[in-house]
Design a protein around this motif. Structure first.
Motif, PDB file in Angstrom:
ATOM      1  N   LEU A 198      -6.297  -2.817   1.115  1.00 35.76           N
ATOM      2  CA  LEU A 198      -6.186  -2.985  -0.340  1.00 35.76           C
ATOM      3  C   LEU A 198      -7.245  -3.928  -0.915  1.00 35.76           C
ATOM      4  O   LEU A 198      -7.628  -3.800  -2.068  1.00 35.76           O
TER       5      LEU A 198
ATOM      6  N   HIS B 246      -7.008  -1.976  -4.296  1.00 31.70           N
ATOM      7  CA  HIS B 246      -5.730  -2.252  -4.963  1.00 31.70           C
ATOM      8  C   HIS B 246      -5.859  -2.041  -6.468  1.00 31.70           C
ATOM      9  O   HIS B 246      -5.038  -1.350  -7.083  1.00 31.70           O
TER      10      HIS B 246
ATOM     11  N   VAL C 204      -7.917   5.871   0.651  1.00 32.71           N
ATOM     12  CA  VAL C 204      -6.804   4.918   0.639  1.00 32.71           C
ATOM     13  C   VAL C 204      -6.368   4.590   2.064  1.00 32.71           C
ATOM     14  O   VAL C 204      -6.144   3.425   2.404  1.00 32.71           O
TER      15      VAL C 204
ATOM     16  N   LYS D 265       0.831  -1.205   0.000  1.00 30.32           N
ATOM     17  CA  LYS D 265       0.000   0.000   0.000  1.00 30.32           C
ATOM     18  C   LYS D 265       0.868   1.258   0.000  1.00 30.32           C
ATOM     19  O   LYS D 265       0.568   2.233  -0.693  1.00 30.32           O
ATOM     20  N   ASP D 266       1.961   1.235   0.748  1.00 31.17           N
ATOM     21  CA  ASP D 266       2.861   2.385   0.782  1.00 31.17           C
ATOM     22  C   ASP D 266       3.525   2.613  -0.570  1.00 31.17           C
ATOM     23  O   ASP D 266       3.712   3.759  -0.997  1.00 31.17           O
TER      24      ASP D 266
ATOM     25  N   LYS E  80       0.862   4.184  -2.777  1.00 34.81           N
ATOM     26  CA  LYS E  80       0.659   5.581  -2.391  1.00 34.81           C
ATOM     27  C   LYS E  80       1.796   6.463  -2.904  1.00 34.81           C
ATOM     28  O   LYS E  80       1.568   7.576  -3.378  1.00 34.81           O
TER      29      LYS E  80
END
Length: 190
Positions: free
Chosen positions: A115, A132, A110, A6-7, A10
């Motif tokens: 995700l 996602h 987010v 996820k990072d 982002k």
């Protein structure tokens, strides 16, 4: 060190947004709005389209509504291209500000969801998607439009490059000589 998926997403999303906005730096209202292709593509319109895309994908797709819908182009409006140009009453600064607020709104979605959170995209036939998938789709879409903006900006004033801090182009290139050489190669195929 392994960075969480996820990072990573982002980071790429922020990067795509930043590059897109960077392509507008220092230009006049006229230059930002002027159509640069036969289909009317213009730099400010690309940003306006991007903000509408993000509102939709990170808002209604996951059950969230933009708090001030009057700021947006109505989805059922008469002009199918209305999200691709700034009107006479919209300023570049206003469109950019709105996009930054949309980014914060999208980032809230987010940050709040995993995700694998499920949403539905109305204009995809109410297709079921995950956060996602939407993040990847949005990154791809923004990078595509950043490429468009890069070409438009280069045609306008010669400004080109990957990032404000990394042009990703040779520093001392003789671009006219280079393009003459490529033209000569292409002309051999007439």
């Amino acid at each position: 060190m392994v960075t969480a998926a996820k990072d990573v997403l982002k980071d790429y999303l922020r990067g795509a947004r930043g590059v897109l906005l960077w392509k507008l730096d220092g230009l006049s209202e006229r230059d930002l709005r002027l159509p640069r292709t036969p289909t009317g593509t213009n730099l400010l319109g690309i940003v306006k389209h991007a903000l509408h895309t993000e509102v939709g994908y990170f808002g209604p797709t996951f059950g969230r509504e933009w708090p001030t819908p009057d700021e947006l182009v109505p989805a059922d409006g008469a002009d199918p291209q209305a999200d691709w140009y700034a009107t006479e009453t919209e300023t570049a600064a206003g469109v950019i500000d709105l996009y930054r607020r949309v980014q914060a709104f999208a980032d809230e979605t987010v940050d709040a969801l995993p995700l694998d959170a499920v949403g539905h995209v109305a204009h995809w036939g109410n297709a079921e998607v995950t956060l996602h998938e939407i993040m990847v789709h949005t990154i791809v879409d923004l990078q595509r439009h950043a490429g468009h903006a890069d070409i438009l900006r280069e045609q306008l004033d010669g400004a080109a490059g990957l990032l404000p801090t990394n042009g990703n182009l040779p520093d001392a290139a003789d671009w006219p000589a280079y393009t003459r050489r490529l033209t000569a190669i292409a002309n051999r195929f007439d």
